[in-house]
Write an enzyme that holds these catalytic residues in place. Structure first.
Site, PDB file in Angstrom:
ATOM      1  CB  SER A 260      66.803  38.731  26.597  1.00 43.80           C
ATOM      2  OG  SER A 260      67.676  38.097  27.487  1.00 43.80           O
TER       3      SER A 260
ATOM      4  CG  ASP B  90      69.017  34.196  28.590  1.00 41.53           C
ATOM      5  OD1 ASP B  90      69.939  33.631  27.967  1.00 41.53           O
ATOM      6  OD2 ASP B  90      68.864  35.436  28.569  1.00 41.53           O
TER       7      ASP B  90
ATOM      8  CG  ASP C 225      69.165  36.136  24.338  1.00 42.93           C
ATOM      9  OD1 ASP C 225      69.039  35.778  25.524  1.00 42.93           O
ATOM     10  OD2 ASP C 225      69.676  37.223  24.014  1.00 42.93           O
TER      11      ASP C 225
ATOM     12  CG  ASP D 276      72.115  37.194  26.541  1.00 42.76           C
ATOM     13  OD1 ASP D 276      71.295  36.531  27.216  1.00 42.76           O
ATOM     14  OD2 ASP D 276      71.965  38.407  26.310  1.00 42.76           O
TER      15      ASP D 276
END
Length: 548
Positions: A153, A298, A300, A302
């Site tokens: 992440s 961010d 990734d 999500d």
């Protein structure tokens, strides 16, 4: 040489002997050789100080050799344990595997696919580095029994991670996490893990189905909106641009230096839009071109962040503010179902849902809990995570949230208004719910343990000038919430402080909220000034009480 050091060296040599990765094996051999020559054994000891703990966040840690690092040995064992767990539960079927653009993410994904096929499972591999919500979408869309996303992440560039979902498309929660961890612990030598074919690489069709599903969330309406966007060197860029264009928006101005995936994240200290400095390039670009809105994901994709023009230039919206804007829109457009958020997010959502006759739920921190709320219509948490389409993605989705926020901004602009104007409307109706967070990043994790013990043994009677009316020890659990490490202080006048260790970083976090009624004669800005002063005092008070 002491016996403890001799045993440590023996463990390290045994680990290196079974490591299939030439890079980490050579790395460990260099560390061993340095210790054998009389060097400091501290680094080697840390690498073998236990193992990365498999929990409800899966695995996450620094890349490197040894059981306390992220590497191919750890991932192979995790994949074998997951496969054994699925077979033991009688859920043998396809497993879909996604990955981001971090160092070794593609390698870990391929290893996982080979372990799954070796265990008699069907493995489907995403065609390239893609957003985490696309993996969550694919689990349901393809009828999979589980999914794995290789990502850390918004962690620093030296980290990677391994996130596990089950067939409902939600992240694992107890007891599945302990069940998988037990199976991982039972895995024998890495050489004995059966590895099969590399699995089937999915075509671009699954990506198109996701993007079409997201684009369909936007209804017909105004599309005049000038945007700046940054994926922060992550994997969201292509998806976001395609979704915006498919929904009828003009292409955003993308921060050129951060447009392409880059595992080293060269322009930011931490690739997290919440961190100071991470959004500087985007805000500079916005100021040069006088756009309407700044949006970001961010790495990734999500999570979704946004910035707006204020009285004193551009400012980042807090996660609670974006959550309120999204909820306000969905409630006004008649979205039926439960509106849910986490215990550390603002209490405003519950009042908004009640005003529209919709159920409200409060969960522990994390979308592994929010995504499982029965009848979920909308869920969010203050850490920039939003679920606006739970029918298709039972997880936070920074792509769909970004699109919906742009739709809200375009409707406001067509009416001669802005997102801050909408936030003022909400404050006038429900009172100004102002939130903030203070945190401390530590090198020594015992500082966090000490701070929590201090607050339990000597709880403050007032924080920032507001009396503490009740203290909830969240570790004891309640009829509504499972136990979790944390303390909740209920303050006078609707204020609140929650203190908890971070689940993904070496931080202790304190979540603050005050509620200030808005006098129409004075306006919302006067309430904001009053709230800012209260939050500053509460933040200083809780840090002093915790000794952080």
């Amino acid at each position: 040489m002491t016996s403890d050091l001799s045993m440590l060296l023996d463990r390290a040599r045994a680990w290196a002997a079974e490591d299939p990765d030439d890079v980490t094996r050579a790395e460990l051999e260099r560390v061993v050789a340095d210790v054998e020559a009389g060097g400091d054994p501290g680094d080697l000891a840390d690498r073998f100080d236990g193992t990365l703990e498999f929990g409800t966040a899966g695995l996450r840690g620094a890349l490197g050799a040894g059981p306390n690092r992220m590497n191919r040995v750890v991932v192979l064992r995790a994949a074998a344990g997951l496969a054994a767990y699925l077979r033991a539960e009688g859920t043998v079927g396809p497993v879909v595997i996604g990955y981001d653009a971090r160092h070794n993410s593609d390698v870990f994904a391929r290893d996982t696919a080979e372990v799954m096929t070796g265990a008699g499972m069907t493995a489907w591999l995403m065609p390239r580095p893609l957003p985490t919500p696309l993996l969550a979408f694919a689990i349901r869309e393809l009828g999979c029994v589980a999914g794995v996303m290789v990502t850390a992440s918004h962690n620093p560039p030296e980290d990677n991670g391994y996130k596990v979902y089950l067939g409902d498309g939600s992240q694992i929660v107890p007891p599945a996490d302990t069940g998988i961890a037990d199976q991982i612990a039972a895995v024998g030598a890495v050489a004995d893990i059966k590895r099969g074919k590399p699995g089937t690489v999915l075509t671009e069709e699954i990506i198109d189905r996701y993007l079409d599903t997201v684009a369909d969330l936007a209804v017909d309406g105004p599309r005049d909106l000038e945007l700046v966007y940054t994926p922060l060197h992550g994997v969201g860029g292509t998806s976001v641009v395609q979704v915006l264009e498919a929904a009828g928006f003009d292409a955003p101005r993308v921060v050129e230096q951060q447009e392409q995936p880059d595992a080293d994240f060269p322009t930011v200290a931490f690739p997290n839009p919440e961190e100071p400095g991470a959004m500087d390039l985007a805000l500079e670009l916005a100021a040069r071109h006088d756009v309407d809105l700044v949006v970001a994901n961010d790495p990734d994709a999500d999570r979704c962040a946004a910035a707006v023009k204020g009285l004193h230039g551009w400012r980042m919206l807090r996660g609670d503010e974006v959550g309120a804007l999204l909820a306000h829109h969905l409630l006004r457009t008649g979205k039926q179902g439960t509106y849910a958020t986490s215990i550390v997010s603002s209490s405003l959502l519950g009042k908004m849902a009640a005003a529209h006759g919709q159920p409200y739920a409060e969960t522990l921190t994390g979308f592994k809990w929010i995504g499982r709320v029965p009848g979920l219509a909308f869920g969010y948490e203050e850490a920039l995570g939003y679920c606006v389409d739970p029918e298709h993605v039972a997880d936070k989705d920074g792509v769909s949230a970004l699109l919906l926020l742009c739709e809200i901004a375009a409707h406001a602009k067509a009416a001669g208004r802005t997102l801050p104007d909408l936030l003022d409307d909400i404050a006038l109706e429900f009172g100004l719910h102002a939130t903030d967070q203070v945190s401390a990043r530590v090198e020594d994790l015992s500082r966090i343990t000490d701070a929590m013990a201090r607050l339990r043994s000597t709880p403050p009677t007032e924080i920032g000038g507001l009396a503490v009316e009740r203290v909830d020890d969240l570790a004891l659990g309640s009829p509504d919430l499972p136990p979790t490490e944390g303390l909740r202080f209920h303050l006078a006048d609707g204020g609140r402080v929650i203190v908890r260790p971070s689940g993904t970083e070496p931080k202790i976090k304190c979540y603050l909220e005050v509620v200030v009624p808005v006098d129409p004669a004075d306006g919302v800005e006067a309430a904001r000034i009053a709230a800012a002063g209260r939050l500053d005092a509460i933040g200083a008070g809780i840090k002093a009480a915790a000794g952080i």
